[in-house]
Design a protein around this motif. Sequence first.
Motif, PDB file in Angstrom:
ATOM      1  N   CYS A 264      13.666  13.470 -19.900  1.00 18.36           N
ATOM      2  CA  CYS A 264      14.553  12.575 -19.158  1.00 18.36           C
ATOM      3  C   CYS A 264      15.990  13.089 -19.240  1.00 18.36           C
TER       4      CYS A 264
ATOM      5  N   CYS B 152      18.201   9.908 -21.098  1.00 22.23           N
ATOM      6  CA  CYS B 152      18.094   9.566 -22.515  1.00 22.23           C
ATOM      7  C   CYS B 152      17.503  10.690 -23.363  1.00 22.23           C
TER       8      CYS B 152
ATOM      9  N   CYS C 191      10.774   7.579 -16.626  1.00 24.15           N
ATOM     10  CA  CYS C 191      10.868   7.726 -18.069  1.00 24.15           C
ATOM     11  C   CYS C 191      10.322   6.464 -18.739  1.00 24.15           C
TER      12      CYS C 191
ATOM     13  N   HIS D 159      10.901   5.447 -21.551  1.00 26.25           N
ATOM     14  CA  HIS D 159      11.899   4.921 -22.487  1.00 26.25           C
ATOM     15  C   HIS D 159      12.982   4.100 -21.772  1.00 26.25           C
ATOM     16  N   CYS D 160      13.564   4.681 -20.698  1.00 26.02           N
ATOM     17  CA  CYS D 160      14.686   4.005 -20.037  1.00 26.02           C
ATOM     18  C   CYS D 160      14.430   3.745 -18.543  1.00 26.02           C
TER      19      CYS D 160
ATOM     20  N   SER E 220      14.352   5.696 -16.134  1.00 25.16           N
ATOM     21  CA  SER E 220      15.084   6.576 -15.226  1.00 25.16           C
ATOM     22  C   SER E 220      14.087   7.460 -14.482  1.00 25.16           C
TER      23      SER E 220
END
Length: 113
Positions: free
Chosen positions: A73, A76, A89, A91-92, A94
């Motif tokens: 990503c 992040c 992503c 996680h975030c 994106s």
Amino acid sequence: MHELSITQSMLDLVLEHAEKAEAKKVGKINLVIGEMTGVVEQCVQFYFPFLSKGTIVEGAALSCRMVPPKAQCRDCSETFELKEFDWTCPHCRSNTMEIIAGNELFVESIEVE
Ligand SMILES: [Zn+2]
């Protein structure tokens, strides 16, 4: 993808290395294939015996290691495995990312006798 020409160039490379090492026979070839290349292992395995016939590579074992696609990503820096149709992503969330694995196609090592 054209597995025939890929197998041929892989074989040329192996022969070149084996000759430099003054090998009498090649026992094993370890190939790395990224899944994003679209190269099908079964096709490479299919062409290999025909193309290697009459060379010192004839009869060698061909081992293929498939590499799943991975991305990093840009927002992040999280790295994760890419799933089809899900380019976000985990996680975030994106969707700006860089492909860091899965495009490989190379001979990792050869074992000669
Ligand atoms: Zn992220």
